[in-house]
Design an enzyme around this catalytic site. Structure first.
Site, short mmCIF file in Angstrom:
data_model
loop_
_atom_site.label_atom_id
_atom_site.label_comp_id
_atom_site.label_asym_id
_atom_site.label_seq_id
_atom_site.Cartn_x
_atom_site.Cartn_y
_atom_site.Cartn_z
CD GLU A 36 40.61 -28.84 -7.24
OE1 GLU A 36 39.66 -28.18 -7.98
OE2 GLU A 36 41.55 -29.53 -7.71
CB CYS A 58 59.65 -23.48 15.60
SG CYS A 58 58.76 -22.63 16.98
CG HIS A 74 41.40 -28.97 -11.26
ND1 HIS A 74 41.19 -30.14 -10.50
CD2 HIS A 74 41.63 -29.55 -12.53
CE1 HIS A 74 41.02 -31.16 -11.03
NE2 HIS A 74 41.29 -31.01 -12.26
CB CYS A 118 60.68 -20.62 18.60
SG CYS A 118 60.20 -20.76 16.78
CD GLU A 168 55.41 -30.96 16.03
OE1 GLU A 168 54.58 -30.18 15.43
OE2 GLU A 168 56.09 -30.66 16.92
CE1 TYR A 192 54.15 -28.26 19.59
CE2 TYR A 192 52.34 -28.27 21.04
CZ TYR A 192 53.35 -27.60 20.50
OH TYR A 192 53.95 -26.49 21.03
CE LYS A 233 58.21 -28.67 15.56
NZ LYS A 233 57.10 -27.96 16.11
#
Length: 453
Positions: free
Chosen positions: A447, A47, A442, A42, A181, A177, A50
């Site tokens: 939302e 992680c 909002h 990682c 990525e 992934y 990246k």
């Protein structure tokens, strides 16, 4: 019997370090071995670097989008060497933080390769052995290099962080992934990207709406995706790296890459040469260590967490597994890791995040008649003045019999940040009525999750 350590951890990745420190908090004498840099995949090859490159890949679009808001055009170019150096310097800084964390926890670090001699004895390096009452294996995984002609000319996903120059053209093998990525990262940085996949769509295992949304967006952004491939071969010559690929029912074609081809075809547990054969620890055919719900192996004092067990290969999962083990064994607080409703993100462009069941999983588990889908697809306000037709997709999977939200999926800006909050609700068993009763913020994209009808 007296041992040198109450706990000895093999592997100082995120899971191993978290476990060592938690056990030490309970008063255990802990040792940990790591032959590579602290932090594991990682921090060093996953992680962290990246995500930093993800950030770097977005600036060209931000510069262009700013003009719709009145900013003058920006003439800028990427200095690859400066970017890569900055990324790796941050990784080095984090290595130092991990070292200080271990020091502060009074965990003894052995900067060497560790191998099991028996169930309580570990060879650390070439000339030292230590003993431990409990042993934790947290050695993670490693990239797979498949049996493809010329695979020796392909880099793994780990290697991209060490490229001295930016590849102008790159071929990425793999639909997962990691491959997806990197396809988006390098495309955003200006590299011409071809992604070769075996199936119809990328990201197998994720919700189909999420998969198709990301794949089409990647194509729209200029990434060429070659699907339904049956044969791939790689060769290197004066032009660079040539990837010959044949799609189902078509003639073979050759794609020329700029001196490098990135292989991103998954990872396997990094369990070779650990001396597991000297214990009762059992493994699956792919090398994954078999453990029970308490991370215990078939050897009564040896445990394993993280990617080497090949359950859900995510850093937060490894950390949670390790801490649950330490709480149970050293803290007197028996608990296990729950693998339901674990959120995850895919840092493609657009970004995606998900928690809970996919639509297909929900229909298989509860039946078609029980499932109701709420879906929304729209252009976020940010892109109206920027003049771009980028879309956000949000989706809720609901059990009509209980009104419980079984899954939430999103593709779009800040998906990971938004789904992290939604994941709390899904984990708690929130209903669609609970979502509907929540007042939206909002104007925001988030939302939409509480206004879908």
């Amino acid at each position: 019997m007296t041992y040198d350590f109450d706990l000895f951890v093999i592997g100082a990745g995120s899971g191993g370090i978290a476990t060592a420190r938690r056990a030490a908090e309970y008063g255990a004498k802990v040792g940990i071995a790591e032959f590579d840099r602290l932090g594991g995949t990682c921090v060093n090859r996953g992680c962290v670097p990246k995500k930093l490159m993800v950030y770097a890949s977005h600036f060209a679009d931000i510069f262009a989008e700013s003009q719709g808001y009145g900013w003058s055009p920006v003439a800028s170019s990427l200095n690859w060497e400066k970017m890569i150096t900055a990324v790796n310097n941050e990784v080095t800084r984090l290595n130092g933080i991990y070292q200080r964390m271990l020091d502060n926890s009074q965990v003894e670090l052995f900067p060497a390769y560790a191998k099991l001699i028996d169930a309580h004895t570990i060879a650390v390096g070439e000339d030292r052995q230590v003993t431990a009452d409990k042993i934790l294996i947290a050695v993670g995984g490693q990239p797979v290099k498949p049996n493809i002609v010329g695979i020796e000319h392909a880099l793994t996903s780990d290697d991209v962080f060490n490229l001295k120059a930016q590849p102008q053209r790159i071929v990425i093998l793999g639909a997962g992934y990691i491959g997806s990525e990197f396809a988006c990262i390098l495309n955003g940085l200006g590299t011409e990207v071809t992604q070769i996949i075996r199936g119809d769509m990328i990201l197998r295992g994720f919700d189909d709406d999420l998969r198709s949304e990301i794949q089409q967006a990647m194509i729209n952004h200029g990434i060429r995706i070659v699907n339904h491939t049956e044969q791939v071969a790689i060769e290197k010559d004066a032009e660079g790296v040539k990837v010959t690929v044949r799609q189902a029912g078509q003639e073979a074609e050759t794609v020329v890459a700029d001196a490098v081809s990135l292989a991103a075809l998954g990872r396997l547990p990094n369990t070779k040469n650990l001396g597991l054969e000297n214990t009762k620890v059992q493994m699956r055919e792919n090398g994954a260590i078999i453990v029970d719900e308490y991370s215990l192996t078939a050897e009564e004092n040896i445990y394993a967490v993280g990617d080497c067990t090949n359950k859900i290969n995510l850093t937060p999962v490894a950390i949670n597994e390790g801490r649950a083990f330490a709480d149970t064994v050293f803290g007197g607080k028996s608990r296990t890791m729950s693998y339901e409703n674990i959120p995850t993100a895919i840092f493609t462009y657009p970004e995606a995040a998900t928690v809970g069941l996919t639509e297909a999983e929900a229909r298989k588990k509860y039946g078609d008649d029980a499932i109701k889908i709420y879906r929304s697809r729209f252009r976020p306000m940010y892109y109206t003045l920027a003049g771009k037709d980028e879309k956000t997709m949000m989706k809720l999977v609901v059990d009509q019999n209980t009104d419980q939200v079984l899954g939430a999926h999103m593709v779009g800006n800040h998906a990971a940040e938004i789904i992290q909050g939604v994941a709390i609700a899904v984990k708690m068993g929130a209903t669609k009525a609970d979502f509907d009763a929540t007042v939206g913020i909002h104007p925001s994209s988030a939302e939409e999750f509480v206004t879908m009808r």
